[in-house]
Enzyme design. Sequence first.
Site, PDB file in Angstrom:
ATOM      1  N   ASP A 112      46.399   4.057 -47.390  1.00  0.00           N
ATOM      2  CA  ASP A 112      45.481   3.902 -48.109  1.00  0.00           C
ATOM      3  C   ASP A 112      44.317   3.388 -48.391  1.00  0.00           C
ATOM      4  OD1 ASP A 112      44.202   5.194 -50.797  1.00  0.00           O
ATOM      5  OD2 ASP A 112      45.666   4.655 -51.857  1.00  0.00           O
TER       6      ASP A 112
ATOM      7  N   GLU B 284      39.812   1.563 -45.470  1.00  0.00           N
ATOM      8  CA  GLU B 284      38.349   1.549 -45.429  1.00  0.00           C
ATOM      9  C   GLU B 284      38.226  -0.312 -44.530  1.00  0.00           C
ATOM     10  OE1 GLU B 284      38.627   4.179 -47.599  1.00  0.00           O
ATOM     11  OE2 GLU B 284      39.529   2.372 -48.937  1.00  0.00           O
TER      12      GLU B 284
ATOM     13  N   ASP C 228      39.468   9.848 -53.052  1.00  0.00           N
ATOM     14  CA  ASP C 228      39.860   9.931 -54.722  1.00  0.00           C
ATOM     15  C   ASP C 228      39.374  11.137 -55.188  1.00  0.00           C
ATOM     16  OD1 ASP C 228      42.288   8.080 -54.270  1.00  0.00           O
ATOM     17  OD2 ASP C 228      40.774   6.683 -55.339  1.00  0.00           O
TER      18      ASP C 228
END
Length: 846
Positions: free
Chosen positions: A430, A433, A511
């Site tokens: 997670d 990015e 999300d």
Amino acid sequence: MAQAKQSLRVFFILSIAIMITLSASLTSALAAVTQPEADTPLNKENLQTLSAKDVKKLDNGVQFDLGEYQAFIRIFSKDLVKVSVLKDGQKEEYSKAIAKKDWKTPTFKTKDSKDVYTIETEELTIKINKSPFGVKFLDKEGNVINEDYMKNGASSGYEDGKPYVFKKTEKSENFYGFGEQAGLNFNQRGESIGMWNTDAYKYTKDTKYVYTSIPFFMGLKNEKAYGIMFDNSYRSYYEMASESDDYYYFYANGGPLTYYFMYGPDISNVLDIYTELTGKMNMPAKWSLGLHQSKWEYTADEIVDVAKTYRENGIPLDTMHLDIDYMDGYRVFTWDDQYKDALQQLKSMEGFHAIAINDPAVKQDENYEMYNEGVKNDYFAKNADGSMFIGPVWPGDSAFPDFSKEEVRDWWASKTNVLFDAGIDGIWNDMNEPAVFLDGPEFNHTMPLDSYFGTEDDKMLQTEYHNLYGHDEAEATYNAWEMYKPNQRPFVLTRDMFAGSQRYAALWTGDNASTWEHLQMSLPMNMNIGLSGVSNVGNDIGGFADRPDAELFARWIEVGAFLPFSRIHYDSDAKAVVKQGQEPWAFGPEVEEISKKYIEMRYKLLPYLYNAFEDSVETGKPVQQPLVYHYQKDENTYDINDQFMFGDSMMLAPVVEQGKTNRDVYLPEGETWVNFWTQEEYKGGQTINVAAPLEHLPIFVKKDSIIPTREVQQYTGENELTNLVLDTYVDGEASYSFYEDDGESLDHEDGEYDITNFNVEERDNKIEFSQSMEADNFDSALEQYTLKLNNEEAPKKVQASKNKYKEVSTMDQMTETKRSYFYDEETKTLYVNIPVNEGKKVQIKF
């Protein structure tokens, strides 16, 4: 200690809320969604006009001297071509997306004329205009597949360092792929698309930048498909006939002008070529195809209690996920003892697997071994001035591993034993990015653009590496299995991808939110991701942010049970106005019954689903398929956003609008379609309206299909597969190749698998069933097949050569009698039990 952790947790939740509010000042109109700095437009008044001064034939293509630039047309295969325009002297390179670099150059012919240079392969003719320079691709019949847009004389080149390509298009051409894109439309014609991996919490249909960047798309023109992969990791842009119906173009903020062109003509051919170039996915472990349950901020006790409740309520479940709460102060590769104990309790229960989240940020803490090792060995990303970049994430101020370095990837993999030794089976990457809790024009929720990776004399700026960060982290995580579990199939789940990441990980779409818009958006999003080479994809069922009501959750679980990756996951109660659970029983008995019905269907269909994944491993075929994948000659499928094929034979038409209890369903032409629930048959090429009360998901089966199923289990390995049910809809001839292996190890890579070919043919008042072994290298537990024939009359007799099959009067008797059959008068369904070793054709005479 517990109170301190709770305070820290609340502090960070409040921090996130503040940062989301601050992001409203960004140029994006999406006030609640983090987005990068403003787009860098292409100045069309500053485009280059390039012309060939000389031409040189190469062993695998042709080189054009364009003065300051050199253009290369490389022939990789008869239907795959690499096009590059590079600064004179600049080396041709491959991005990390490319898995296969060595291709056997096919035979090709060339012809040089005054204005045009021609290259011909078995499938393609490539005509290169010399002045101005431009490329045109034609099929072997001479039809133009794709060509540069030459009207402005500047079809490709560099504008202030930005590589660009203009392509001609026409109104009837449609575009698909582009990886993960928000929006309600499957067809991307007319869209302005951007790729820059962004932590876009609660993104909406209008959000331009989300978590994953896959610079690959398909064009479908005159019923023929081609693909283009823009091999560039910089932030990139795609104007897909958004400015004019005459052209589209793509460009990037920097880097090389390199793209791969691949020709179908079928979409399936394009995807096969693309996934050969960037890598096929690997066969997933069977347990990972079961249902997953997760929540941010499950307590340690709740993880155990939720798992127990699934078993007590008889709802199948394979996997519980552990979110960031399990760590010691959010330090990666550490444990909070309560959660470690909960994991032991979970693993002591029959049939449960566990997946742990892992974030890339390493807490800045001089008493933390992970941080100290990274500093000592120069393993972290740097600021422009060469100092170590430090930014806040969940643990507070943190350093970020430089995954561009092989030694850092190896180091990261080596730490995974902390998770494996505790009993973790899969890892969930997670925040990769990478997300950083710094907003404003310099940071935009990530590292500054001038931060860098690599070494001082071989720097890769964030502008180039950002979109590759999660890709390299996924590789590092994947390699941990080779280090610690060398004969087990890895399961890595990631929020952030680039082209080729399907080699290492499954994807979930970040999300999302508990809204009808997000349920609607998930269908075209997943279908385009599937057409971008990523088959193992899913969305948080019920939505992550906010909370669904009972109706929305019921409709979502109906879809979610058929996602390639199926996980219920939801946000912290601290961030939700409504403190609503998202377990199947949390909405009352009606929704629990609906949830159980469709989750059980998933487990019943696991042989079919597993074989769909095996198809994807071989060919790149999606598991969740848009209708156009199969029916590209039927233009009515080109823009369908809310129907999809689950595997090759089942079409789902979910309800994705609030309050709807019926819906229109388009049945593609050229097929007969059977209503899965009622057995009514319909001719394709028409739209019908079907009832769809809350508990009902409209499903249609393509006639002349065989769908392998099994009994429902509470988890994937509960029982050996001894009886395979062949759910058959036959009108002429149906066939199926059934693949089977152990579902766990890598032994299948050494040939340890079975492939059994089934054939069911109806003719002259009889149906014949036959089987043949294509591969027989796995010790299968299969003892019999149950041939289930739908919409049939009662047979007069069933036999295989001299072996006569016995008619029985109940399904219970079927399980007790070999070579038997049962006819259900009410449903017009015939069941025939066939031993696996039945060597003769089984004939069913009417």
